[in-house]
Design an enzyme around this catalytic site. Structure first.
Site, PDB file in Angstrom:
ATOM      1  N   HIS A 194       1.128  -1.200   0.032  1.00 57.94           N
ATOM      2  CA  HIS A 194      -0.042   0.008  -0.074  1.00 57.94           C
ATOM      3  C   HIS A 194       0.828   1.303   0.134  1.00 57.94           C
ATOM      4  CE1 HIS A 194       0.610   1.080   4.179  1.00 57.94           C
ATOM      5  NE2 HIS A 194       0.618  -0.251   4.722  1.00 57.94           N
ATOM      6  N   CYS A 210       2.987  -4.483   7.046  1.00 60.30           N
ATOM      7  CA  CYS A 210       2.755  -4.338   5.677  1.00 60.30           C
ATOM      8  C   CYS A 210       3.886  -3.480   4.996  1.00 60.30           C
ATOM      9  CB  CYS A 210       1.376  -3.628   5.476  1.00 60.30           C
ATOM     10  SG  CYS A 210      -0.086  -4.420   5.954  1.00 60.30           S
TER      11      CYS A 210
END
Length: 274
Positions: A194, A210
């Site tokens: 992301h 992440c």
């Protein structure tokens, strides 16, 4: 006899005239179709992607889906973490994403022995993970929904709970301008590739697990990869993949999409680092 000779002469003369006329017509037709003297057009240029070296353009301001992304001060970022085309060090098939956690790089493998390399920010100690997955789906300006375990530790995030609809996409959303959701089979790993507004975190291990990219870079990657793109996360390019015990910890910057199944207990941390 005389008449026959005259007739023969007439036929011969008529044949000559007809042949001459046909010859003239053939020359005329040839003159209409000849390419002699016509300039030769050059072949169309090959469809070659230009080198990714114009950093001022790549990291400049972007108008995107109603949001105005600010430019990135790329001069303050180590050049190895800026988007560029490099020889492919992964040995994987074209179209594969490889995240090298040791080098803080993400490679998108291209044909011809090349790859596009992006700098990434990764999970800090206790939140690293390795393995393989696929991009199950993609989202522009995704909504972020913190897990219930995180809200229990930090009630100030209750306003972004699933019951309250989560945090809308935007410039301050932890998932940034794009998110690629990683699945193993039919299970959501809760890990994402992301964007992030925190460009200064690229090349460092400060997140909760992440893989984060500069917003301009995640937009570029999003446009290149389709759903079902294979993703390999490894602790070093070319090294054997080793799944870690922390793989099932819930990364707090993942958000929880509607219908997701939590794969394990959340790991407590003292403060949210997206």
């Amino acid at each position: 006899m005389f008449t026959t000779e005259i007739d023969s002469y007439r036929l011969s003369r008529r044949g000559f005239l007809n042949a001459a006329a046909l010859g003239a017509a053939s020359i005329a037709v040839s003159a209409c179709t000849t390419t002699a003297g016509r300039p030769v057009e050059p072949p169309p240029p090959a469809n070659v992607e230009p080198p990714l070296m114009d950093y001022a353009t790549m990291y400049g301001p972007v108008s995107d889906n109603g949001f105005e992304l600010p430019g990135i001060p790329y001069e303050k970022i180590d050049e190895q973490f800026l988007r560029q085309i490099v020889p492919d060090p992964t040995g994987q098939a074209p179209g594969t994403i490889v995240v090298d956690t040791a080098g803080h790089h993400l490679y998108f493998v291209r044909p011809g022995g090349q790859a596009i390399r992006y700098g990434v920010g990764l999970g800090r100690a206790g939140f690293e993970w390795s393995g393989d997955a696929v991009v199950q789906w993609k989202q522009k300006w995704p909504k972020w929904t913190p897990p219930a375990e995180m809200i229990a530790r930090q009630p100030e995030y209750a306003k972004y709970s699933a019951e309250n609809g989560g945090m809308p996409g935007g410039l301050t959303n932890p998932l940034g301008a794009r998110a690629l959701y990683l699945f193993e089979g039919n299970e959501d790993t809760l890990y994402r590739l992301h964007g992030s507004p925190e460009w200064f975190s690229i090349g460092k291990s400060v997140s909760s697990g992440c893989v984060r990219l500069i917003n301009q870079d995640i937009i570029d990657l999003y446009d290149r990869v389709p759903n079902k793109t294979p993703v390999i996360v490894t602790s070093g390019v070319g090294q054997e993949l080793v799944a870690t015990a922390d793989r099932k910890a819930i990364p707090i910057d993942a958000g929880v999409p509607e219908g997701s199944i939590l794969l394990g207990p959340a790991r407590a941390i003292s403060e949210p680092i997206f």
